[in-house]
Design a protein around this motif. Structure first.
Motif, mmCIF file in Angstrom:
data_model
loop_
_atom_site.group_PDB
_atom_site.id
_atom_site.type_symbol
_atom_site.label_atom_id
_atom_site.label_comp_id
_atom_site.label_asym_id
_atom_site.label_seq_id
_atom_site.Cartn_x
_atom_site.Cartn_y
_atom_site.Cartn_z
ATOM 1 N N LEU A 61 0.794 -1.240 0.000
ATOM 2 C CA LEU A 61 0.000 0.000 0.000
ATOM 3 C C LEU A 61 0.822 1.284 0.000
ATOM 4 N N ASP A 62 2.046 1.204 0.502
ATOM 5 C CA ASP A 62 2.830 2.422 0.671
ATOM 6 C C ASP A 62 3.435 2.849 -0.672
ATOM 7 N N ARG A 63 2.661 3.670 -1.407
ATOM 8 C CA ARG A 63 3.045 3.999 -2.791
ATOM 9 C C ARG A 63 4.428 4.637 -2.885
ATOM 10 N N GLU A 64 4.815 5.385 -1.831
ATOM 11 C CA GLU A 64 6.123 6.058 -1.907
ATOM 12 C C GLU A 64 7.279 5.076 -1.772
ATOM 13 N N ARG A 65 7.056 3.966 -1.046
ATOM 14 C CA ARG A 65 8.187 3.098 -0.725
ATOM 15 C C ARG A 65 8.206 1.782 -1.500
ATOM 16 N N VAL A 66 7.036 1.383 -2.042
ATOM 17 C CA VAL A 66 7.000 0.121 -2.783
ATOM 18 C C VAL A 66 7.760 0.284 -4.098
ATOM 19 N N LYS A 67 8.644 -0.664 -4.422
ATOM 20 C CA LYS A 67 9.416 -0.555 -5.672
ATOM 21 C C LYS A 67 9.158 -1.793 -6.516
ATOM 22 N N PRO A 68 9.036 -1.589 -7.851
ATOM 23 C CA PRO A 68 8.805 -2.747 -8.719
ATOM 24 C C PRO A 68 9.983 -3.716 -8.605
ATOM 25 N N GLY A 69 9.694 -4.981 -8.711
ATOM 26 C CA GLY A 69 10.781 -5.962 -8.659
ATOM 27 C C GLY A 69 10.907 -6.623 -7.298
ATOM 28 N N TYR A 70 10.569 -5.910 -6.236
ATOM 29 C CA TYR A 70 10.732 -6.511 -4.907
ATOM 30 C C TYR A 70 9.760 -7.680 -4.705
ATOM 31 N N THR A 71 8.536 -7.554 -5.247
ATOM 32 C CA THR A 71 7.569 -8.645 -5.046
ATOM 33 C C THR A 71 8.088 -9.932 -5.693
ATOM 34 N N ASP A 72 8.596 -9.823 -6.919
ATOM 35 C CA ASP A 72 9.117 -11.025 -7.596
ATOM 36 C C ASP A 72 10.245 -11.649 -6.785
ATOM 37 N N GLN A 73 11.117 -10.797 -6.240
ATOM 38 C CA GLN A 73 12.238 -11.323 -5.461
ATOM 39 C C GLN A 73 11.728 -11.993 -4.170
ATOM 40 N N ILE A 74 10.683 -11.421 -3.549
ATOM 41 C CA ILE A 74 10.108 -12.037 -2.341
ATOM 42 C C ILE A 74 9.613 -13.449 -2.659
ATOM 43 N N LEU A 75 8.941 -13.595 -3.813
ATOM 44 C CA LEU A 75 8.440 -14.924 -4.187
ATOM 45 C C LEU A 75 9.605 -15.901 -4.406
ATOM 46 N N ARG A 76 10.689 -15.390 -5.039
ATOM 47 C CA ARG A 76 11.870 -16.253 -5.242
ATOM 48 C C ARG A 76 12.489 -16.630 -3.897
ATOM 49 N N ASP A 77 12.533 -15.651 -2.978
ATOM 50 C CA ASP A 77 13.133 -15.913 -1.656
ATOM 51 C C ASP A 77 12.348 -16.994 -0.907
ATOM 52 N N LEU A 78 11.021 -16.899 -0.948
ATOM 53 C CA LEU A 78 10.201 -17.871 -0.210
ATOM 54 C C LEU A 78 10.372 -19.268 -0.808
ATOM 55 N N GLU A 79 10.454 -19.303 -2.135
ATOM 56 C CA GLU A 79 10.666 -20.590 -2.792
ATOM 57 C C GLU A 79 12.024 -21.164 -2.406
ATOM 58 N N TRP A 80 13.041 -20.296 -2.374
ATOM 59 C CA TRP A 80 14.401 -20.710 -2.001
ATOM 60 C C TRP A 80 14.404 -21.275 -0.572
ATOM 61 N N LEU A 81 13.609 -20.642 0.312
ATOM 62 C CA LEU A 81 13.538 -21.111 1.697
ATOM 63 C C LEU A 81 12.679 -22.366 1.843
ATOM 64 N N GLY A 82 11.930 -22.695 0.791
ATOM 65 C CA GLY A 82 11.057 -23.872 0.857
ATOM 66 C C GLY A 82 9.770 -23.612 1.623
ATOM 67 N N LEU A 83 9.322 -22.345 1.648
ATOM 68 C CA LEU A 83 8.070 -22.006 2.341
ATOM 69 C C LEU A 83 6.971 -21.844 1.296
ATOM 70 N N ASP A 84 5.926 -22.648 1.378
ATOM 71 C CA ASP A 84 4.843 -22.538 0.405
ATOM 72 C C ASP A 84 3.627 -21.883 1.056
ATOM 73 N N TRP A 85 2.597 -21.667 0.284
ATOM 74 C CA TRP A 85 1.379 -21.050 0.813
ATOM 75 C C TRP A 85 0.174 -21.611 0.083
#
Ligand code: GLU
Length: 321
Positions: A53-77
């Motif tokens: 929600l924080d339009r000033e601080r959200v940057k494109p690309g971070y969401t994709d990296q978060i998904l890669r990080d969770l996959e790397w950690l082996g955490l599913d949802w």
């Protein structure tokens, strides 16, 4: 289930709620691993909500990296990735209902004005001085006089609250004294974190919130909002943080502790999971996966102290490539 039962949790549901305002670091990995294990080991559901929600601080690309990080950690949802911005209409409706019920009032103050009201405060969070509380009969009146948009603040009287944390036990908080009337909608129209998290958790039927203890001070505000909106309270579990050599909470600015940086340097995620689990009191092999920890996971074994991550720990991880 009857309509009266809709607020009663039929099952255990928790969430991972990262903000795409930077890269995740080892502190996030620890809280997310603990939240995930505490749910999966008891047959719970895991929701992934990206708090964008924080339009000033959200940057494109971070969401994709978060998904890669969770996959790397082996955490599913379970279910699709939820974007907080998709619930904008429900969040705005909740803010408006708090205004209508008199729990909230329009506030025209700028951040600068509020900071000037407490020039000696060294805390990041300045107590709101109450300037706009009962100042105007309506938002339109204030707008006409000041010529600027209003935000919304939740009325928060000094009152000591007794709350319960699933890890730390009973605790007291007094948000009216600590932060005063707090922001639920900013002057640019964006819904503030405290309200967004409460409404989205309720929409998803979340029954358990396990997160880092840096958010413990937000809990009482969220409890008040749940009462005002007639929403159920989840069980809160605040776990110790990962801290740096100077005993400071790891922050997104600490580049070399990001999960991306560990991935880029070839660290084996099973070595990281093993370090996170063993320092959380769990017995495990020197390389392990999150899934392998599920059958024996026990949150009661988590030590209460913050966990230091320093150069030696980093070198130990890097040696296990
Ligand atoms: N999105 C928040 C953060 O990254 C966490 C929200 C919560 O767990 O309540 O700090």
């Amino acid at each position: 289930m009857t309509s009266e039962d809709t607020n009663v949790p039929a099952e255990l549901i928790g969430r991972l709620a990262p903000s795409p305002t930077g890269h995740l670091h080892i502190g996030h990995a620890r809280s997310f691993l603990l939240a995930w294990l505490n749910l999966r080991s008891r047959g719970g559901r895991v929701i992934l909500r990206i708090e964008d929600l924080d339009r000033e601080r959200v940057k494109p690309g971070y969401t994709d990296q978060i998904l890669r990080d969770l996959e790397w950690l082996g955490l599913d949802w379970d279910g699709p990735v939820q974007m907080q911005s998709d619930s904008e209409a429900a969040l705005q409706a909740a803010a408006n209902s708090l205004l209508e019920s008199g729990h909230a009032f329009p506030c025209f103050c700028t951040r600068k004005e509020i900071a000037l009201s407490a020039p000696h405060a060294n805390d990041a969070e300045v107590r709101y001085p109450g300037t706009c509380r009962d100042r105007f009969a309506s938002e339109a009146e204030g707008q006409a006089e000041l010529g600027r948009q209003a935000g919304l603040r939740f009325r928060c009287d000094p009152d000591e609250l007794q709350l319960e944390d699933g890890f730390r036990g009973p605790f007291t908080a007094n948000p009216g004294q600590e932060v005063g009337d707090f922001l639920i909608r900013r002057r640019d129209g964006a819904i503030a974190y405290q309200l967004a998290v409460v409404v989205d958790d309720a929409l998803s039927g979340v029954t358990e919130v396990l997160r880092g203890s840096d958010l413990l001070t937000s809990t009482a505000r969220q409890w008040l909002l749940q009462n005002a909106l007639d929403l159920p309270h989840p069980t809160w579990i605040h776990v110790p943080l990962v801290v740096d050599a100077a005993d400071r909470r790891l922050a997104k600015r600490d580049g070399d502790t990001t999960l991306k940086s560990l991935q880029d340097r070839g660290v084996d995620p099973r070595a990281l999971i093993s370090w996170l689990a063993s320092t959380a009191g769990q017995e495990c092999a020197s390389r392990t996966t999150a899934a392998e920890l599920v059958p024996t996971f026990d949150l009661a074994r988590l030590p209460p102290a913050d966990l230091p991550f320093d150069g030696a720990q980093e070198r130990a991880l890097l040696s296990q490539r």
